[in-house]
Enzyme design. Sequence first.
Site, PDB file in Angstrom:
ATOM      1  N   PHE A 129       0.858  -1.182   0.000  1.00 47.61           N
ATOM      2  CA  PHE A 129       0.000   0.000   0.000  1.00 47.61           C
ATOM      3  C   PHE A 129       0.901   1.242   0.000  1.00 47.61           C
ATOM      4  CE2 PHE A 129      -2.883   3.184   1.647  1.00 47.61           C
ATOM      5  CZ  PHE A 129      -4.107   2.820   1.107  1.00 47.61           C
ATOM      6  N   ASP A 137       1.416  -4.539   8.621  1.00 45.49           N
ATOM      7  CA  ASP A 137       0.249  -3.674   8.477  1.00 45.49           C
ATOM      8  C   ASP A 137      -0.970  -4.585   8.383  1.00 45.49           C
ATOM      9  OD1 ASP A 137      -1.820  -2.064   7.533  1.00 45.49           O
ATOM     10  OD2 ASP A 137      -0.481  -0.779   6.369  1.00 45.49           O
ATOM     11  N   TYR A 188     -11.178   1.859  10.717  1.00 43.15           N
ATOM     12  CA  TYR A 188     -12.403   2.185   9.954  1.00 43.15           C
ATOM     13  C   TYR A 188     -12.785   1.172   8.895  1.00 43.15           C
ATOM     14  CZ  TYR A 188      -8.822   4.325   6.922  1.00 43.15           C
ATOM     15  OH  TYR A 188      -7.709   4.554   6.166  1.00 43.15           O
ATOM     16  N   LYS A 189     -11.984   0.108   8.743  1.00 40.11           N
ATOM     17  CA  LYS A 189     -12.306  -0.889   7.719  1.00 40.11           C
ATOM     18  C   LYS A 189     -13.160  -2.005   8.354  1.00 40.11           C
ATOM     19  CE  LYS A 189      -8.467   0.554   4.902  1.00 40.11           C
ATOM     20  NZ  LYS A 189      -7.019   0.491   4.667  1.00 40.11           N
ATOM     21  N   ARG A 198     -13.061  -4.305  -6.887  1.00 35.94           N
ATOM     22  CA  ARG A 198     -12.729  -4.949  -5.622  1.00 35.94           C
ATOM     23  C   ARG A 198     -14.005  -5.165  -4.814  1.00 35.94           C
ATOM     24  NH1 ARG A 198      -8.681  -2.272  -1.265  1.00 35.94           N
ATOM     25  NH2 ARG A 198     -10.374  -0.776  -1.193  1.00 35.94           N
TER      26      ARG A 198
HETATM   27  C1  LIG Z   1      -6.309   1.646   4.395  1.00 33.02           C
HETATM   28  C2  LIG Z   1      -4.863   1.387   4.556  1.00 33.02           C
HETATM   29  C3  LIG Z   1      -4.057   2.293   5.211  1.00 33.02           C
HETATM   30  C4  LIG Z   1      -4.633   3.608   5.624  1.00 33.02           C
HETATM   31  O1  LIG Z   1      -3.792   4.425   6.305  1.00 33.02           O
HETATM   32  P1  LIG Z   1      -4.366   5.781   6.924  1.00 33.02           P
HETATM   33  O2  LIG Z   1      -3.202   6.390   7.529  1.00 33.02           O
HETATM   34  O3  LIG Z   1      -5.442   5.394   7.889  1.00 33.02           O
HETATM   35  O4  LIG Z   1      -4.955   6.579   5.818  1.00 33.02           O
HETATM   36  C5  LIG Z   1      -2.734   1.961   5.432  1.00 33.02           C
HETATM   37  N1  LIG Z   1      -2.241   0.790   4.990  1.00 33.02           N
HETATM   38  C6  LIG Z   1      -3.009  -0.093   4.323  1.00 33.02           C
HETATM   39  C7  LIG Z   1      -2.431  -1.383   3.860  1.00 33.02           C
HETATM   40  C8  LIG Z   1      -4.331   0.179   4.075  1.00 33.02           C
HETATM   41  O5  LIG Z   1      -5.088  -0.669   3.404  1.00 33.02           O
END
Ligand SMILES: *Cc1c(COP(=O)(O)O)cnc(C)c1O
Length: 413
Positions: A126, A198, A223-224, A372
């Site tokens: 990511f 992560d 939030y996911k 997705r």
């Molecule tokens: C959604 C996501 C993030 C989001 O990071 P934020 O700092 O909350 O915006 C980070 N890493 C991965 C792999 C994600 O899917």
Amino acid sequence: MTITHADLAALDRHDPLAGFRDAFQLEAGLVYLDGNSLGPLLKSVARRVTEVVANEWGQGLIRSWNLHDWIELPQRIGDKIAPLIGAKPGEVIVADSTSVNLFKLLAAGLSLQPERTVVLSARDNFPTDLYMAEGLAGLIGSERCSLRLSDPENLLDAIDERTAMVMLTHVDFRSGRMFDMQAVTRAAHESGALVVWDLAHSAGAVPVNLNECDVDMAVGCGYKFLNGGPGAPAFVFVAERHQPVVQQPLSGWMGHDDPFAFSSGYAPAAGMKRFLSGTPAVIGHAALDSAMDLWQQVDVGQVREKSLRLGDCLIELMENEPALGGFELASPRSGNLRGSQVSFAHPDGYAIMQALIDDLVIGDFRAPDLLRFGLTPLYTRYVDIGEAVSRLADIMTSKRHRQPRYQLRNTVT
Ligand SMILES: *Cc1c(COP(=O)(O)O)cnc(C)c1O
């Protein structure tokens, strides 16, 4: 023979998780397959946020820091997340965003082993994870930190005596491919490196056992799959064995040993509290805190089983529908290698997803060509999967996605 509506309805009737759906506020007729990006609103969370705003803030004012124990929210929520990821009480704290927490952990991990300077990651990680590592390297200099990228298949071979940290996303956000956390962690440790995982697409989605895998550090998203609300605070895990010696650079007063002494020098608090920087965003924390109460009643083994079965149904229905011949599976077919989402590639992916959202099937699009679909067993029914595939087939048959209004890119995809 393909799966029929009656088969899907029967799976729903025997689903041990079926009762959880009613806890969520979901519009009738909507098929929501994007809970991997933003979990929906729990009715209990709506009530809790109203209560926090109207009473705890509105009436209690500053007294609520003590009266309603706002100040302990980061630890309290952390302790509710811990069992979902195989961590012990006191190993998880909630603060800031995933990105900011990664920065803290990368800096912390590098400072534990100054003779090693490389942060090793996967090329398709990511982007924010890679960007934060780049930012840290820019700040402290390439002689103390440099980011090295490997193809995910060759990752284990890329770990060497210069690797300080292996930084990976457990479940890939595009394909849903899942790394073997235990094997990667072991390989990193054998070379003397630390790992930071992560868990954005893992917590609440797949079973995770950080301590069983001997993981050093991890971050994840509120939030996911956890349903903590848009921009909910993120979580940080550091194994107990590292906590007494680890230092993070965003040394704000909330991570101080005695913030209300207002002393001029920084002294880190014991335990995970040192990973706090500033004041917790109370309304956002309260939403996540309340959302985590639902998880205390959930059996993650059942979530995993249903998630895989939902995914298998989706793949089978897509592949057996003649109107959907142009879609190519972009996720592992084998459940062992797949997280809680299924992606399909199609050259008109963006427009198709926009048309599908208009038909009340919400998934999302990831460039360059991926549609997705997040699978969230607490509120997604088997019949929803059937409905999504049939609405998608209808769009492809009518070619509705070719309308110009579906070609325009929104800012957030
Ligand atoms: C959604 C996501 C993030 C989001 O990071 P934020 O700092 O909350 O915006 C980070 N890493 C991965 C792999 C994600 O899917």
